[in-house]
Design an enzyme around this catalytic site. Structure first.
Site, PDB file in Angstrom:
ATOM      1  N   GLU A  17       0.854  -1.195   0.000  1.00 46.39           N
ATOM      2  CA  GLU A  17       0.000   0.000   0.000  1.00 46.39           C
ATOM      3  C   GLU A  17       0.890   1.245   0.000  1.00 46.39           C
ATOM      4  O   GLU A  17       1.848   1.316   0.769  1.00 46.39           O
ATOM      5  CB  GLU A  17      -0.898   0.009   1.247  1.00 46.39           C
ATOM      6  CG  GLU A  17      -1.777   1.246   1.318  1.00 46.39           C
ATOM      7  CD  GLU A  17      -2.832   1.140   2.400  1.00 46.39           C
ATOM      8  OE1 GLU A  17      -3.596   0.159   2.413  1.00 46.39           O
ATOM      9  OE2 GLU A  17      -2.875   2.041   3.245  1.00 46.39           O
ATOM     10  N   THR A  48      -3.883   4.845  -1.549  1.00 39.23           N
ATOM     11  CA  THR A  48      -4.908   5.357  -0.629  1.00 39.23           C
ATOM     12  C   THR A  48      -5.607   6.587  -1.210  1.00 39.23           C
ATOM     13  O   THR A  48      -5.117   7.226  -2.153  1.00 39.23           O
ATOM     14  CB  THR A  48      -4.329   5.715   0.757  1.00 39.23           C
ATOM     15  OG1 THR A  48      -3.428   6.803   0.596  1.00 39.23           O
ATOM     16  CG2 THR A  48      -3.634   4.540   1.398  1.00 39.23           C
ATOM     17  N   TYR A  49      -6.738   6.919  -0.591  1.00 33.52           N
ATOM     18  CA  TYR A  49      -7.578   8.020  -1.071  1.00 33.52           C
ATOM     19  C   TYR A  49      -7.881   8.967   0.079  1.00 33.52           C
ATOM     20  O   TYR A  49      -8.485   8.567   1.089  1.00 33.52           O
ATOM     21  CB  TYR A  49      -8.889   7.451  -1.610  1.00 33.52           C
ATOM     22  CG  TYR A  49      -9.851   8.459  -2.163  1.00 33.52           C
ATOM     23  CD1 TYR A  49      -9.727   8.920  -3.473  1.00 33.52           C
ATOM     24  CD2 TYR A  49     -10.896   8.953  -1.386  1.00 33.52           C
ATOM     25  CE1 TYR A  49     -10.625   9.832  -3.991  1.00 33.52           C
ATOM     26  CE2 TYR A  49     -11.800   9.872  -1.891  1.00 33.52           C
ATOM     27  CZ  TYR A  49     -11.653  10.303  -3.198  1.00 33.52           C
ATOM     28  OH  TYR A  49     -12.539  11.207  -3.712  1.00 33.52           O
ATOM     29  N   HIS A  78      -8.029   3.081  -3.865  1.00 27.24           N
ATOM     30  CA  HIS A  78      -8.959   3.235  -2.740  1.00 27.24           C
ATOM     31  C   HIS A  78      -9.958   4.345  -3.092  1.00 27.24           C
ATOM     32  O   HIS A  78      -9.613   5.299  -3.795  1.00 27.24           O
ATOM     33  CB  HIS A  78      -8.231   3.667  -1.470  1.00 27.24           C
ATOM     34  CG  HIS A  78      -7.229   2.670  -0.955  1.00 27.24           C
ATOM     35  ND1 HIS A  78      -6.883   2.587   0.377  1.00 27.24           N
ATOM     36  CD2 HIS A  78      -6.473   1.720  -1.576  1.00 27.24           C
ATOM     37  CE1 HIS A  78      -5.973   1.644   0.555  1.00 27.24           C
ATOM     38  NE2 HIS A  78      -5.700   1.104  -0.621  1.00 27.24           N
ATOM     39  N   ASP A 110     -13.447   7.753   7.414  1.00 28.95           N
ATOM     40  CA  ASP A 110     -13.763   8.120   8.796  1.00 28.95           C
ATOM     41  C   ASP A 110     -14.801   9.230   8.790  1.00 28.95           C
ATOM     42  O   ASP A 110     -14.772  10.129   7.944  1.00 28.95           O
ATOM     43  CB  ASP A 110     -12.486   8.573   9.527  1.00 28.95           C
ATOM     44  CG  ASP A 110     -11.601   7.368   9.839  1.00 28.95           C
ATOM     45  OD1 ASP A 110     -12.157   6.271  10.067  1.00 28.95           O
ATOM     46  OD2 ASP A 110     -10.370   7.510   9.826  1.00 28.95           O
ATOM     47  N   HIS A 148     -14.308  -2.944  14.241  1.00 26.44           N
ATOM     48  CA  HIS A 148     -14.154  -1.505  13.948  1.00 26.44           C
ATOM     49  C   HIS A 148     -14.505  -0.701  15.195  1.00 26.44           C
ATOM     50  O   HIS A 148     -15.393  -1.098  15.968  1.00 26.44           O
ATOM     51  CB  HIS A 148     -15.079  -1.118  12.784  1.00 26.44           C
ATOM     52  CG  HIS A 148     -14.840   0.274  12.272  1.00 26.44           C
ATOM     53  ND1 HIS A 148     -15.362   1.383  12.879  1.00 26.44           N
ATOM     54  CD2 HIS A 148     -14.117   0.720  11.235  1.00 26.44           C
ATOM     55  CE1 HIS A 148     -14.976   2.472  12.223  1.00 26.44           C
ATOM     56  NE2 HIS A 148     -14.219   2.094  11.213  1.00 26.44           N
ATOM     57  N   LYS A 164     -21.006  -6.415   2.955  1.00 21.56           N
ATOM     58  CA  LYS A 164     -20.058  -6.049   1.884  1.00 21.56           C
ATOM     59  C   LYS A 164     -19.947  -7.198   0.889  1.00 21.56           C
ATOM     60  O   LYS A 164     -19.897  -6.981  -0.311  1.00 21.56           O
ATOM     61  CB  LYS A 164     -18.671  -5.739   2.473  1.00 21.56           C
ATOM     62  CG  LYS A 164     -18.650  -4.554   3.416  1.00 21.56           C
ATOM     63  CD  LYS A 164     -17.222  -4.081   3.664  1.00 21.56           C
ATOM     64  CE  LYS A 164     -17.138  -3.262   4.930  1.00 21.56           C
ATOM     65  NZ  LYS A 164     -15.886  -2.573   5.114  1.00 21.56           N
ATOM     66  N   GLN A 175      -7.508  -4.427   8.450  1.00 18.43           N
ATOM     67  CA  GLN A 175      -6.827  -3.372   9.218  1.00 18.43           C
ATOM     68  C   GLN A 175      -5.554  -3.979   9.791  1.00 18.43           C
ATOM     69  O   GLN A 175      -5.483  -5.196   9.997  1.00 18.43           O
ATOM     70  CB  GLN A 175      -7.770  -2.915  10.347  1.00 18.43           C
ATOM     71  CG  GLN A 175      -7.264  -1.812  11.229  1.00 18.43           C
ATOM     72  CD  GLN A 175      -6.950  -0.559  10.430  1.00 18.43           C
ATOM     73  OE1 GLN A 175      -5.911  -0.492   9.772  1.00 18.43           O
ATOM     74  NE2 GLN A 175      -7.835   0.419  10.473  1.00 18.43           N
TER      75      GLN A 175
HETATM   76  P1  FAD Z   1     -17.903   0.430   6.864  1.00 20.58           P
HETATM   77  O1  FAD Z   1     -17.786  -0.919   6.256  1.00 20.58           O
HETATM   78  O2  FAD Z   1     -19.059   1.268   6.422  1.00 20.58           O
HETATM   79  O3  FAD Z   1     -17.918   0.225   8.429  1.00 20.58           O
HETATM   80  C1  FAD Z   1     -17.837   1.315   9.342  1.00 20.58           C
HETATM   81  C2  FAD Z   1     -18.685   1.009  10.582  1.00 20.58           C
HETATM   82  O4  FAD Z   1     -20.069   0.955  10.220  1.00 20.58           O
HETATM   83  C3  FAD Z   1     -18.356  -0.332  11.218  1.00 20.58           C
HETATM   84  O5  FAD Z   1     -18.526  -0.215  12.606  1.00 20.58           O
HETATM   85  C4  FAD Z   1     -19.403  -1.265  10.631  1.00 20.58           C
HETATM   86  O6  FAD Z   1     -19.679  -2.376  11.472  1.00 20.58           O
HETATM   87  C5  FAD Z   1     -20.601  -0.330  10.500  1.00 20.58           C
HETATM   88  N1  FAD Z   1     -21.462  -0.696   9.369  1.00 20.58           N
HETATM   89  C6  FAD Z   1     -21.067  -1.082   8.127  1.00 20.58           C
HETATM   90  N2  FAD Z   1     -22.128  -1.312   7.343  1.00 20.58           N
HETATM   91  C7  FAD Z   1     -23.240  -1.074   8.104  1.00 20.58           C
HETATM   92  C8  FAD Z   1     -24.628  -1.116   7.864  1.00 20.58           C
HETATM   93  N3  FAD Z   1     -25.102  -1.452   6.657  1.00 20.58           N
HETATM   94  N4  FAD Z   1     -25.466  -0.789   8.882  1.00 20.58           N
HETATM   95  C9  FAD Z   1     -25.000  -0.413  10.096  1.00 20.58           C
HETATM   96  N5  FAD Z   1     -23.676  -0.346  10.384  1.00 20.58           N
HETATM   97  C10 FAD Z   1     -22.805  -0.666   9.404  1.00 20.58           C
HETATM   98  N6  FAD Z   1      -9.485   5.685   4.956  1.00 20.58           N
HETATM   99  C11 FAD Z   1      -9.295   6.694   4.068  1.00 20.58           C
HETATM  100  O7  FAD Z   1      -9.752   7.821   4.312  1.00 20.58           O
HETATM  101  N7  FAD Z   1      -8.591   6.495   2.899  1.00 20.58           N
HETATM  102  C12 FAD Z   1      -8.067   5.290   2.577  1.00 20.58           C
HETATM  103  O8  FAD Z   1      -7.446   5.142   1.523  1.00 20.58           O
HETATM  104  C13 FAD Z   1      -8.245   4.196   3.497  1.00 20.58           C
HETATM  105  N8  FAD Z   1      -7.754   2.966   3.218  1.00 20.58           N
HETATM  106  C14 FAD Z   1      -8.018   1.921   4.076  1.00 20.58           C
HETATM  107  C15 FAD Z   1      -7.553   0.629   3.737  1.00 20.58           C
HETATM  108  C16 FAD Z   1      -7.801  -0.442   4.580  1.00 20.58           C
HETATM  109  C17 FAD Z   1      -7.316  -1.819   4.185  1.00 20.58           C
HETATM  110  C18 FAD Z   1      -8.511  -0.246   5.804  1.00 20.58           C
HETATM  111  C19 FAD Z   1      -8.756  -1.404   6.730  1.00 20.58           C
HETATM  112  C20 FAD Z   1      -8.957   1.028   6.153  1.00 20.58           C
HETATM  113  C21 FAD Z   1      -8.731   2.113   5.291  1.00 20.58           C
HETATM  114  N9  FAD Z   1      -9.192   3.409   5.583  1.00 20.58           N
HETATM  115  C22 FAD Z   1      -8.985   4.443   4.696  1.00 20.58           C
HETATM  116  C23 FAD Z   1      -9.880   3.664   6.852  1.00 20.58           C
HETATM  117  C24 FAD Z   1     -11.428   3.508   6.729  1.00 20.58           C
HETATM  118  O9  FAD Z   1     -11.925   4.514   5.885  1.00 20.58           O
HETATM  119  C25 FAD Z   1     -12.008   3.628   8.138  1.00 20.58           C
HETATM  120  O10 FAD Z   1     -11.649   2.533   8.912  1.00 20.58           O
HETATM  121  C26 FAD Z   1     -13.508   3.901   8.222  1.00 20.58           C
HETATM  122  O11 FAD Z   1     -13.820   4.357   9.535  1.00 20.58           O
HETATM  123  C27 FAD Z   1     -14.386   2.694   7.934  1.00 20.58           C
HETATM  124  O12 FAD Z   1     -14.380   2.365   6.613  1.00 20.58           O
HETATM  125  P2  FAD Z   1     -15.114   1.005   6.115  1.00 20.58           P
HETATM  126  O13 FAD Z   1     -15.079   1.028   4.653  1.00 20.58           O
HETATM  127  O14 FAD Z   1     -14.576  -0.182   6.795  1.00 20.58           O
HETATM  128  O15 FAD Z   1     -16.575   1.313   6.649  1.00 20.58           O
END
Ligand code: FAD
Length: 297
Positions: A17, A48-49, A78, A110, A148, A164, A175
């Site tokens: 990454e 990353t984005y 991303h 986030d 998370h 997903k 993570q």
């Molecule tokens: P989600 O899958 O939406 O999950 C977030 C929270 O919501 C979790 O608690 C989940 O349980 C809950 N949730 C999910 N779906 C639902 C639903 N349908 N109903 C109710 N609750 C739900 N951030 C950046 O800004 N840029 C990046 O490039 C970046 N790259 C990353 C790469 C990796 C491999 C990882 C692990 C993280 C990365 N992140 C990045 C961080 C990420 O954006 C954060 O961790 C963010 O807070 C959650 O993203 P997610 O896509 O996992 O969210």
């Protein structure tokens, strides 16, 4: 190339990454990093984005295109959705498509302070569904071996993770974590919910003490006693700390490979020296395993 096909062909999928430089004027620095990473022949490189501010958002597509067209390595771009509407997301998808990018890591991002909900993309699964409807991309999702931070517990997070897969994610990248036992428990738990797509373990070599507090506050990864002892012992010896960080990450990866992990995703932090040290040891181990298996068969 659809990177999901790699899981049928490779014993362990190995990726890196990188993040775009924080200023557009420093784009040249990424060329230096990529120049060195390309010799390590990763299966793909993710970009990353927005993690470094809005400027870097514009660069994700550009750098992914450089990875593909100049360095001939498959990119995984991303994309976060939390503060975007459908038109904005569609315009990015069009750019990615035009640049020949085939793989997207679809993320929520986030939640910004004061955020009140967009109704368009509240979760990564909403973005995955939207991208899937357009039909053009292979989609990857993120997962959290320790749960998370927004979730009550791991079970709740895994129930949401299933969404997903249902929406169209074909593999997951985890993570970072420092204790493999969390990863193994997570794999067992997700089986109970029939999540059966490949999971790459996210490993970050920690090479300076400044990184640690930031990591823990951002993602809540727990630090095992063994890890804390190493960090404390070499706190004031940067070279020893770097070497110990590399050794720790390498040991984690060897253990993961021995336990049959689908893939390793190395958070390189644009540090090609560290990526090179780790990859060299790991590739040599993988070669030995392959040679032994060839001899046995
Ligand atoms: P989600 O899958 O939406 O999950 C977030 C929270 O919501 C979790 O608690 C989940 O349980 C809950 N949730 C999910 N779906 C639902 C639903 N349908 N109903 C109710 N609750 C739900 N951030 C950046 O800004 N840029 C990046 O490039 C970046 N790259 C990353 C790469 C990796 C491999 C990882 C692990 C993280 C990365 N992140 C990045 C961080 C990420 O954006 C954060 O961790 C963010 O807070 C959650 O993203 P997610 O896509 O996992 O969210």
């Amino acid at each position: 190339m659809n990177i999901n096909n790699l899981f049928d062909k490779k014993e362990v999928v190995f990726s890196f990454e990188i993040f775009p430089p924080k200023q557009e004027s420093k784009i040249d620095t990424i060329y230096n990093t990529l120049e060195e990473l390309k010799d390590l022949k990763p299966d793909f490189i993710s970009v990353t984005y927005g993690a470094g501010g809005s400027l870097s958002k514009n660069m994700t597509c550009e750098i992914s295109s450089i990875v593909k067209n100049k360095y001939k390595i498959e990119p995984l771009a991303h994309l976060t959705c939390i503060n975007s509407n459908k038109n904005q997301v569609n315009s990015i998808l069009d750019n990615l498509k035009q640049s020949g990018i085939e793989n997207i890591l679809a993320l929520r991002g986030d939640i910004p302070l004061g955020y009140k909900g967009s109704n368009e993309f509240d979760h990564a699964s909403d973005l995955i569904k939207h991208i899937k409807q357009r039909g053009d991309f292979n989609i990857v999702g993120a997962c959290y071996p320790e749960g998370h931070l927004d979730s009550k517990n791991l079970e709740e997070d895994i129930i949401n993770l299933k969404k997903k897969q249902k929406a169209g994610a074909t593999h997951l990248i985890s993570q970072l974590f420092f204790d493999n036992e969390y990863f193994y428990s997570f794999l067992e738990e997700k089986e109970k919910y029939n999540i059966d797509i490949p999971v790459q373990a996210g490993i970050m070599p920690v090479i300076n003490t400044k990184q640690i507090n930031r990591i823990v506050s951002l993602c809540g990864a727990k630090l095992p006693k063994k890890f804390i002892r190493i960090m404390n012992k070499y706190e004031f010896n940067p070279e020893a700390l770097r070497d110990a960080g590399i050794a720790y990450a390498t040991e984690q990866i060897v253990d993961l490979i021995s336990n049959g992990v689908d893939g390793i995703h190395l958070y390189t932090m644009n540090n090609s020296y560290v990526a090179k040290r780790i990859s060299t040891s790991i590739f040599s181990i993988l070669d030995t395993i392959n040679n032994c298996e060839r001899l046995i068969n």
